[in-house]
Scaffold this active site. Sequence first.
Site, PDB file in Angstrom:
ATOM      1  N   GLU A 100       0.836  -1.209   0.000  1.00 44.77           N
ATOM      2  CA  GLU A 100       0.000   0.000   0.000  1.00 44.77           C
ATOM      3  C   GLU A 100       0.864   1.249   0.000  1.00 44.77           C
ATOM      4  O   GLU A 100       1.991   1.240   0.478  1.00 44.77           O
ATOM      5  CB  GLU A 100      -0.892   0.024   1.257  1.00 44.77           C
ATOM      6  CG  GLU A 100      -2.364  -0.197   0.995  1.00 44.77           C
ATOM      7  CD  GLU A 100      -3.103   0.921   0.256  1.00 44.77           C
ATOM      8  OE1 GLU A 100      -2.508   1.592  -0.620  1.00 44.77           O
ATOM      9  OE2 GLU A 100      -4.285   1.112   0.546  1.00 44.77           O
ATOM     10  N   ASP A 101       0.297   2.310  -0.533  1.00 43.88           N
ATOM     11  CA  ASP A 101       0.988   3.598  -0.510  1.00 43.88           C
ATOM     12  C   ASP A 101       0.934   4.211   0.885  1.00 43.88           C
ATOM     13  O   ASP A 101       1.929   4.654   1.426  1.00 43.88           O
ATOM     14  CB  ASP A 101       0.394   4.561  -1.553  1.00 43.88           C
ATOM     15  CG  ASP A 101      -1.134   4.641  -1.513  1.00 43.88           C
ATOM     16  OD1 ASP A 101      -1.768   3.979  -0.658  1.00 43.88           O
ATOM     17  OD2 ASP A 101      -1.701   5.374  -2.335  1.00 43.88           O
ATOM     18  N   ASP A 104      -4.075   4.768   6.689  1.00 45.56           N
ATOM     19  CA  ASP A 104      -4.655   5.873   7.457  1.00 45.56           C
ATOM     20  C   ASP A 104      -5.656   5.309   8.464  1.00 45.56           C
ATOM     21  O   ASP A 104      -5.271   4.891   9.567  1.00 45.56           O
ATOM     22  CB  ASP A 104      -5.291   6.860   6.464  1.00 45.56           C
ATOM     23  CG  ASP A 104      -5.847   8.107   7.123  1.00 45.56           C
ATOM     24  OD1 ASP A 104      -5.504   8.380   8.284  1.00 45.56           O
ATOM     25  OD2 ASP A 104      -6.618   8.833   6.462  1.00 45.56           O
ATOM     26  N   PHE A 153      -2.760  15.636   5.075  1.00 43.16           N
ATOM     27  CA  PHE A 153      -3.017  15.065   3.751  1.00 43.16           C
ATOM     28  C   PHE A 153      -1.813  15.316   2.854  1.00 43.16           C
ATOM     29  O   PHE A 153      -1.416  16.458   2.634  1.00 43.16           O
ATOM     30  CB  PHE A 153      -4.282  15.661   3.136  1.00 43.16           C
ATOM     31  CG  PHE A 153      -4.774  14.854   1.987  1.00 43.16           C
ATOM     32  CD1 PHE A 153      -5.511  13.700   2.196  1.00 43.16           C
ATOM     33  CD2 PHE A 153      -4.468  15.220   0.686  1.00 43.16           C
ATOM     34  CE1 PHE A 153      -5.949  12.925   1.132  1.00 43.16           C
ATOM     35  CE2 PHE A 153      -4.901  14.451  -0.394  1.00 43.16           C
ATOM     36  CZ  PHE A 153      -5.651  13.310  -0.165  1.00 43.16           C
ATOM     37  N   ARG A 166       0.073  12.611  -8.501  1.00 43.88           N
ATOM     38  CA  ARG A 166       0.723  11.304  -8.354  1.00 43.88           C
ATOM     39  C   ARG A 166       2.134  11.331  -8.928  1.00 43.88           C
ATOM     40  O   ARG A 166       3.007  10.597  -8.492  1.00 43.88           O
ATOM     41  CB  ARG A 166      -0.060  10.227  -9.109  1.00 43.88           C
ATOM     42  CG  ARG A 166      -1.427   9.917  -8.536  1.00 43.88           C
ATOM     43  CD  ARG A 166      -1.952   8.615  -9.151  1.00 43.88           C
ATOM     44  NE  ARG A 166      -3.383   8.465  -9.007  1.00 43.88           N
ATOM     45  CZ  ARG A 166      -3.996   7.980  -7.932  1.00 43.88           C
ATOM     46  NH1 ARG A 166      -3.288   7.622  -6.890  1.00 43.88           N
ATOM     47  NH2 ARG A 166      -5.313   7.853  -7.897  1.00 43.88           N
TER      48      ARG A 166
HETATM   49  P1  IMP Z   1      -7.512   3.936   4.886  1.00 39.38           P
HETATM   50  O1  IMP Z   1      -8.499   2.920   4.404  1.00 39.38           O
HETATM   51  O2  IMP Z   1      -8.190   5.083   5.589  1.00 39.38           O
HETATM   52  O3  IMP Z   1      -6.363   3.376   5.656  1.00 39.38           O
HETATM   53  O4  IMP Z   1      -6.985   4.695   3.626  1.00 39.38           O
HETATM   54  C1  IMP Z   1      -6.057   4.279   2.749  1.00 39.38           C
HETATM   55  C2  IMP Z   1      -6.269   5.011   1.445  1.00 39.38           C
HETATM   56  O5  IMP Z   1      -6.712   6.370   1.658  1.00 39.38           O
HETATM   57  C3  IMP Z   1      -4.966   5.132   0.710  1.00 39.38           C
HETATM   58  O6  IMP Z   1      -4.778   4.063  -0.168  1.00 39.38           O
HETATM   59  C4  IMP Z   1      -5.129   6.442  -0.020  1.00 39.38           C
HETATM   60  O7  IMP Z   1      -5.776   6.216  -1.255  1.00 39.38           O
HETATM   61  C5  IMP Z   1      -6.043   7.266   0.817  1.00 39.38           C
HETATM   62  N1  IMP Z   1      -5.305   8.247   1.646  1.00 39.38           N
HETATM   63  C6  IMP Z   1      -5.221   8.286   2.988  1.00 39.38           C
HETATM   64  N2  IMP Z   1      -4.461   9.316   3.407  1.00 39.38           N
HETATM   65  C7  IMP Z   1      -4.026   9.940   2.280  1.00 39.38           C
HETATM   66  C8  IMP Z   1      -3.189  11.093   2.047  1.00 39.38           C
HETATM   67  O8  IMP Z   1      -2.663  11.759   2.950  1.00 39.38           O
HETATM   68  N3  IMP Z   1      -2.987  11.414   0.739  1.00 39.38           N
HETATM   69  C9  IMP Z   1      -3.520  10.731  -0.298  1.00 39.38           C
HETATM   70  N4  IMP Z   1      -4.302   9.660  -0.124  1.00 39.38           N
HETATM   71  C10 IMP Z   1      -4.564   9.263   1.157  1.00 39.38           C
HETATM   72 MG    MG Z   2      -5.224   5.005  -2.778  1.00 46.09          MG
END
Ligand code: IMP
Ligand code: MG
Length: 182
Positions: A100-101, A104, A153, A166
């Site tokens: 994963e990138d 969060d 963010f 990106r």
């Molecule tokens: P989670 O399900 O909330 O853990 O979110 C993961 C996804 O939310 C990532 O794969 C991103 O696509 C998006 N995301 C969460 N934080 C950021 C950020 O700071 N910048 C860009 N995308 C984010």
């Molecule tokens: Mg994403």
Amino acid sequence: MCMKSDILKVLYTEEEIQQKVKEIGQQISEDYKDKNPIIVAILKGSIIFMADLLKNITIHTETDFMAVSSYGESFQSTGIIKILKDLSCSIKGKDVIILEDILDSGNTLSYLKSLLEQRGPSSVKIVTLFNKPEGRQVPVYPDYIGFNIPNEFVVGYGLDYNEKYRNLSFVGVLNPEVYKKA
Ligand code: IMP
Ligand code: MG
């Protein structure tokens, strides 16, 4: 307008990211030295990380991709995950590494990990380049973390805001003016 002018501050430079990706690649190569893991990148944010990481892994690996979306707007994930593209092969008996990138709330990875675990793999581990521990809503424990970052963010190196930014080679915080305009 120049893309870089929308960035308030650089969080990690291209060199810092490349160094970290190299270290993760070396660690994975060591940890999986007698194995042939399948690396599953989560589209689209992890494509640049995937490409750079693969070049730093010295053992045999397979690759695959999944695309998911969380119902909701660009900032907050909702916990309801929809599979847009599934794996193209079976992972039964395989050592899976989910890539994963950014982690969060944890909603995406906690759902994906349990989904893949139901398919009979030998193991499932998680690597995330960025981790926001303060954002967590459900517990997820990544096995490899690039950088722990504050709850801001960020964009660049694959990460987007409304599909843009990106293609920045570094990671930075967006100027709030950009959201206001939107
Ligand atoms: P989670 O399900 O909330 O853990 O979110 C993961 C996804 O939310 C990532 O794969 C991103 O696509 C998006 N995301 C969460 N934080 C950021 C950020 O700071 N910048 C860009 N995308 C984010
Ligand atoms: Mg994403």
